[in-house]
Design a protein around this motif. Structure first.
Motif, PDB file in Angstrom:
ATOM      1  N   LEU A 108      39.904  45.476  30.911  1.00  0.00           N
ATOM      2  CA  LEU A 108      40.157  46.474  31.944  1.00  0.00           C
ATOM      3  C   LEU A 108      38.857  47.118  32.416  1.00  0.00           C
ATOM      4  O   LEU A 108      38.696  47.431  33.599  1.00  0.00           O
ATOM      5  CB  LEU A 108      41.114  47.547  31.416  1.00  0.00           C
ATOM      6  CG  LEU A 108      42.564  47.106  31.214  1.00  0.00           C
ATOM      7  CD1 LEU A 108      43.348  48.193  30.476  1.00  0.00           C
ATOM      8  CD2 LEU A 108      43.226  46.785  32.549  1.00  0.00           C
ATOM      9  N   THR A 132      45.932  43.575  33.426  1.00  0.00           N
ATOM     10  CA  THR A 132      46.419  44.787  34.080  1.00  0.00           C
ATOM     11  C   THR A 132      46.780  45.849  33.040  1.00  0.00           C
ATOM     12  O   THR A 132      46.961  45.550  31.854  1.00  0.00           O
ATOM     13  CB  THR A 132      47.670  44.485  34.919  1.00  0.00           C
ATOM     14  OG1 THR A 132      48.721  44.044  34.038  1.00  0.00           O
ATOM     15  CG2 THR A 132      47.380  43.390  35.944  1.00  0.00           C
ATOM     16  N   ARG A 133      46.916  47.066  33.508  1.00  0.00           N
ATOM     17  CA  ARG A 133      47.344  48.144  32.615  1.00  0.00           C
ATOM     18  C   ARG A 133      48.763  47.899  32.110  1.00  0.00           C
ATOM     19  O   ARG A 133      49.125  48.319  31.009  1.00  0.00           O
ATOM     20  CB  ARG A 133      47.224  49.492  33.318  1.00  0.00           C
ATOM     21  CG  ARG A 133      45.775  49.847  33.644  1.00  0.00           C
ATOM     22  CD  ARG A 133      45.583  51.299  33.986  1.00  0.00           C
ATOM     23  NE  ARG A 133      44.168  51.570  34.217  1.00  0.00           N
ATOM     24  CZ  ARG A 133      43.279  51.773  33.263  1.00  0.00           C
ATOM     25  NH1 ARG A 133      43.666  51.748  31.989  1.00  0.00           N
ATOM     26  NH2 ARG A 133      42.005  52.009  33.556  1.00  0.00           N
ATOM     27  N   GLU A 134      49.557  47.224  32.912  1.00  0.00           N
ATOM     28  CA  GLU A 134      50.908  46.868  32.469  1.00  0.00           C
ATOM     29  C   GLU A 134      50.841  45.942  31.248  1.00  0.00           C
ATOM     30  O   GLU A 134      51.587  46.118  30.276  1.00  0.00           O
ATOM     31  CB  GLU A 134      51.678  46.186  33.600  1.00  0.00           C
ATOM     32  CG  GLU A 134      53.086  45.779  33.207  1.00  0.00           C
ATOM     33  CD  GLU A 134      53.802  44.997  34.293  1.00  0.00           C
ATOM     34  OE1 GLU A 134      54.945  44.575  34.051  1.00  0.00           O
ATOM     35  OE2 GLU A 134      53.206  44.798  35.375  1.00  0.00           O
ATOM     36  N   ASN A 150      50.971  36.798  31.765  1.00  0.00           N
ATOM     37  CA  ASN A 150      50.992  37.360  33.116  1.00  0.00           C
ATOM     38  C   ASN A 150      51.738  36.404  34.027  1.00  0.00           C
ATOM     39  O   ASN A 150      51.254  35.330  34.346  1.00  0.00           O
ATOM     40  CB  ASN A 150      49.562  37.578  33.607  1.00  0.00           C
ATOM     41  CG  ASN A 150      49.519  38.262  34.958  1.00  0.00           C
ATOM     42  OD1 ASN A 150      50.331  39.128  35.228  1.00  0.00           O
ATOM     43  ND2 ASN A 150      48.581  37.875  35.800  1.00  0.00           N
ATOM     44  N   CYS A 159      44.687  34.844  31.959  1.00  0.00           N
ATOM     45  CA  CYS A 159      43.842  35.793  32.687  1.00  0.00           C
ATOM     46  C   CYS A 159      42.378  35.383  32.591  1.00  0.00           C
ATOM     47  O   CYS A 159      42.004  34.555  31.759  1.00  0.00           O
ATOM     48  CB  CYS A 159      44.030  37.200  32.122  1.00  0.00           C
ATOM     49  SG  CYS A 159      45.683  37.887  32.402  1.00  0.00           S
TER      50      CYS A 159
END
Length: 302
Positions: A108, A132-134, A150, A159
């Motif tokens: 991040l 992602t933060r999710e 993801n 990722c």
């Protein structure tokens, strides 16, 4: 155990070297090296070409094996083009699962910096989407391989800083580098990735400006595989795919629940749609477009 300072030269690594051309099936392999003959790239005409070359897990002191194998590829006329990537796997054994949350936090914080330093070609970003933060939140709630998956296309579960690789083979995979079979560029990329993971393992905070980031790691500031633009026909193909995917997606989900569309290609009687299931198996289907329902938006003007 995290944090823990580990010399980057003592961390095992692997690398996936994608290339086009040559005669991959005829390359003499060093012990433990693998040529994945089903991992084909695209040549300038769009034809499948080349392969993916991978070493066994090794230490930095053993890197001369990479020189030997790259020499053998080059002797056959192999090259790396816009369709190729260079993926580095860094072993996480010194820290175990404890490093996965800090690795996600580091992604991040620094994934854009790493992407900028490695100069990732724009058309390759679809193969290395951001953490992602999710994803980070899911992992905090339920640490698992599924949490760092993801969803999307293509290969989007991998990722750019791929923590899911820990659950597969005990590594972090860094996917941002463009393709190359030049020894200096390959080694510079590997060194950067080793130093980065070593810094994450030690709990270091790093600057986010790319040159300061490299300096803080004592990693090369330049000398990485250069970005290469994709040919116009490929860019147009991807634009068409992006338009077709939402139309084809409902049909695909009837065939393969939670399947991900890898690519869409024209066929004599429709489109060939490659779909990857949750287990990683890819199946191709032929889908016929509807005879009604297309809408004319506007007349195109150059």
């Amino acid at each position: 155990m995290w944090p823990r300072a580990v010399d980057w030269k003592q961390i095992k690594f692997g690398v996936e070297i994608e290339f086009i051309g040559g005669r991959p099936a005829e390359v003499e392999l060093l012990p433990g090296w693998v040529m994945s003959l089903d991992e084909l790239q695209l040549d300038e005409t769009g034809a499948p070409s080349g392969s993916e070359l991978k070493p066994p897990p090794m230490l930095w002191i053993e890197r001369d094996q990479i020189r030997i194998m790259l020499d053998r590829l080059q002797a056959q006329g192999a090259t790396a083009n816009w369709s190729c990537g260079l993926h580095v796997h860094v072993g996480l054994e010194p820290w175990g699962a404890d490093i996965v949350p800090p690795l996600l936090d580091a992604a991040l914080a620094y994934q854009e910096t790493l992407q900028a330093l490695l100069g990732t070609s724009g058309h390759r970003l679809i193969f290395c989407p951001p953490v992602t933060r999710e994803i980070r939140g899911r992992y905090a709630t339920e640490p698992s391989a599924e949490a760092v998956h993801n969803h999307g296309r293509p290969q989007s579960h991998r990722c750019g800083i791929n923590a899911a690789s820990w659950f597969d083979i005990g590594t972090a995979e860094i996917r941002y580098a463009n393709g190359s079979i030049r020894l200096d560029e390959v080694l510079n990329t590997i060194e950067l990735c080793l130093r980065f993971v070593s810094a994450v393992g030690a709990g270091m905070e790093l600057p986010r400006e790319k040159e300061a980031f490299a300096d803080a790691l004592n990693a090369p500031v330049r000398g990485y595989p250069a970005p290469t633009p994709a040919p116009r026909w490929y860019q147009e193909r991807i634009r068409l795919e992006e338009l077709l995917v939402p139309v084809i997606e409902p049909v695909v989900q009837q065939l393969v629940l939670h399947g991900e569309i890898l690519h869409v290609l024209p066929a004599a009687d429709g489109f060939v749609v490659a779909v990857e299931d949750e287990g990683g198996t890819t199946t191709e289907y032929v889908v016929t477009p509807p005879s009604e329902g297309w809408k004319i938006v506007r007349r195109h003007k150059e």
